[in-house]
Enzyme design. Structure first.
Site, short mmCIF file in Angstrom:
data_model
loop_
_atom_site.label_atom_id
_atom_site.label_comp_id
_atom_site.label_asym_id
_atom_site.label_seq_id
_atom_site.Cartn_x
_atom_site.Cartn_y
_atom_site.Cartn_z
N PHE A 126 0.87 -1.18 0.00
CA PHE A 126 0.00 0.00 0.00
C PHE A 126 0.90 1.22 0.00
O PHE A 126 1.57 1.50 1.00
CB PHE A 126 -0.88 -0.07 1.25
CG PHE A 126 -1.75 1.12 1.50
CD1 PHE A 126 -3.03 1.19 0.98
CD2 PHE A 126 -1.30 2.18 2.29
CE1 PHE A 126 -3.86 2.28 1.24
CE2 PHE A 126 -2.12 3.28 2.55
CZ PHE A 126 -3.39 3.32 2.03
N PRO A 131 8.48 10.93 0.37
CA PRO A 131 9.55 11.57 1.15
C PRO A 131 9.13 12.92 1.74
O PRO A 131 9.52 13.25 2.85
CB PRO A 131 10.68 11.74 0.14
CG PRO A 131 10.45 10.66 -0.87
CD PRO A 131 8.96 10.48 -0.95
N ASN A 132 8.31 13.68 1.03
CA ASN A 132 7.96 15.01 1.54
C ASN A 132 6.61 15.07 2.22
O ASN A 132 6.17 16.15 2.62
CB ASN A 132 7.99 16.03 0.40
CG ASN A 132 9.41 16.30 -0.03
OD1 ASN A 132 10.32 16.31 0.82
ND2 ASN A 132 9.62 16.45 -1.31
N SER A 135 2.19 12.39 7.24
CA SER A 135 0.94 12.67 7.96
C SER A 135 -0.07 13.39 7.07
O SER A 135 -1.26 13.10 7.10
CB SER A 135 1.22 13.56 9.18
OG SER A 135 2.09 12.91 10.07
N GLY A 328 15.19 -7.13 34.89
CA GLY A 328 16.56 -6.67 35.14
C GLY A 328 17.42 -6.87 33.90
O GLY A 328 16.95 -6.69 32.77
N GLY A 329 18.69 -7.28 34.11
CA GLY A 329 19.63 -7.44 32.98
C GLY A 329 19.11 -8.41 31.94
O GLY A 329 19.34 -8.24 30.73
N GLU A 352 0.18 4.46 10.25
CA GLU A 352 -1.29 4.52 10.19
C GLU A 352 -1.84 5.64 11.09
O GLU A 352 -2.85 5.48 11.77
CB GLU A 352 -1.90 3.15 10.49
CG GLU A 352 -1.35 2.15 9.48
CD GLU A 352 -2.13 0.87 9.34
OE1 GLU A 352 -3.34 0.88 9.61
OE2 GLU A 352 -1.51 -0.13 8.93
#
Ligand SMILES: Cc1cc2nc3c(=O)[nH]c(=O)nc-3n(C[C@H](O)[C@H](O)[C@H](O)COP(=O)(O)OP(=O)(O)OC[C@H]3O[C@@H](n4cnc5c(N)ncnc54)[C@H](O)[C@@H]3O)c2cc1C
Length: 375
Positions: A126, A131-132, A135, A328-329, A352
């Site tokens: 889809f 690039p520009n 949203s 923890g670790g 999305e």
């Protein structure tokens, strides 16, 4: 609101649970090993055979209309199924589905694209973001110019999930054609924070026949929003399941890991992390099921789906971080799934519709009285 499931729906959910326990969850150690090698698992072949197995068990085409051999289950049941799968912490979904907007195609397009996609023989992607512009999807620059019987497309798309393995693309340009790989686009994978796969796509005077225009010329934005709308219930449902899977890991570890002479589960600091997690999961689960229920009533679910999506995206990341802390670790290693899921789910706050775009939608709906306080 009535989430009461029928006996048949309960049976389907039970079948999903059994299938997940028997076939999907046992893959988790393999997923972790692949992660350490920098590979993605389940790979395409494993996914294919798993989907066939699921099909034999009757789990196929869950969101697909019956006329295409699907089960056409409602949104609430689909959300519950996504939660069930998400809990396995293995990236798997059932076969037999296709991008919802392919159903807007002509009969010929449906035969060429929709039916083989449902059958798992063809794979789509889809392609909306550029690039520009991400949203602000109304601002896409890619143009499709009509030349004779064809549309000629020039420009670039970016972040397109699964473009590297798609053999056709649903491309949004100033006009909106469906574009086979052999028509000439190229693509390059983008290195990402997780094993999610997305690519840049380049279109250099790619010629697409007019018969490949999906829907009506000029109506592409509506189709794109319809596609994205479905994800805004699927993503939170999956996130709720993943958070539940993480909480289970936290509970198991807290019971068996000892510090200062007793299981860490005895310490209030750990108990609060577990309790906060259970509280948040519960809240988001009901918000998600409510959005799905609104969709099932034939009402516009977008406001509630935005609330579910942003809540789930933020919640599951917090939960992953918290469960990492409980471990923890050990939580910081690639031996167990927590750090992988933490990286994977971070993108829920971006794709999305980012968090900010969801909030914009929610505020607008209220300010314009599309939704009233107290509804
Ligand atoms: C892994 C991955 C997979 C993806 N898959 C696909 C795909 O299959 N197909 C596809 O078309 N796209 C895909 N995307 C693209 C995704 O939809 C966009 O990244 C997303 O919409 C955000 O756009 P952007 O990255 O251009 O950010 P921008 O729009 O540039 O936003 C940058 C920042 O500004 C904020 N912002 C923007 N506008 C406003 C505003 N009006 N008010 C407040 N804040 C604002 C954003 O919330 C964000 O924090 C994918 C992205 C990723 C990371």
């Amino acid at each position: 609101m009535d989430f009461g499931l029928s006996d048949e729906e309960k049976m389907i959910l039970q079948t999903v649970r059994e299938f997940t326990d028997k076939e999907v969850r046992p893959l988790l150690p393999e997923v972790q090993k692949a992660e350490i090698r920098g590979e993605r698992f389940p790979d395409r072949d494993t996914l294919k055979s798993l989907r066939q197995k699921a099909r034999t068990a009757g789990l196929w085409g869950l969101q697909t209309p019956e006329e295409y051999g699907g089960a056409n289950l409602n949104s609430v049941l689909n959300a519950l199924i996504a939660m069930e799968l998400g809990r396995s912490l293995v990236s798997f979904n059932f076969g037999g589905s296709a991008d919802n907007i392919l159903f807007a195609g002509t009969d010929e397009q449906k035969q060429r694209y929709l039916v083989p996609t449902i059958e798992g023989e063809r794979h789509s992607c889809f392609a909306l973001s550029e690039p520009n512009t991400g949203s602000d999807a109304t601002n896409i620059q890619m143009r499709a110019v009509q030349e004779g019987g064809d549309w000629v497309i020039d420009g670039q798309k970016t972040w397109i999930s699964n473009a590297h393995q798609a053999d056709f693309a649903i491309v949004f340009a100033v006009t909106d054609p469906v574009n086979d790989r052999d028509m000439g686009w190229t693509e390059r994978p983008i290195p990402l924070m997780s094993s999610w796969e997305a690519s840049d796509m380049w279109f250099d005077s790619v010629r697409v026949p007019a018969c490949n225009v999906l829907g009506t010329v000029g109506d592409g934005f509506g189709l794109a929003m319809q596609w994205i709308g479905r994800g805004r219930i699927n993503i939170p449902a999956r996130a709720v399941g993943q958070a539940q899977g993480l909480l289970q890991l936290g509970l198991d570890y807290a019971r068996q890991r000892k510090a200062f002479g007793q299981p860490i589960a005895e310490y209030q600091a750990i108990q609060w992390m577990l309790a906060d997690t259970a509280i948040e999961i519960e809240q988001v689960k009901w918000a998600t099921l409510h959005a799905a229920w609104v969709a099932d009533q034939g009402q516009d679910p977008r406001h509630y789906a935005s609330i579910a999506k942003i809540s789930a995206a933020q919640m599951v990341f917090r939960v992953a971080d918290r469960m990492l802390q409980v471990h923890g670790g050990m939580g910081y290693t690639r031996e167990i799934p927590i750090e992988r899921i933490l990286r994977e789910v971070r993108v829920y706050r971006i794709f999305e519709g980012t968090d900010e775009i969801q909030k914009r939608t929610i505020a607008r709906n209220l300010l314009r009285d599309y939704v009233r306080v107290g509804d």
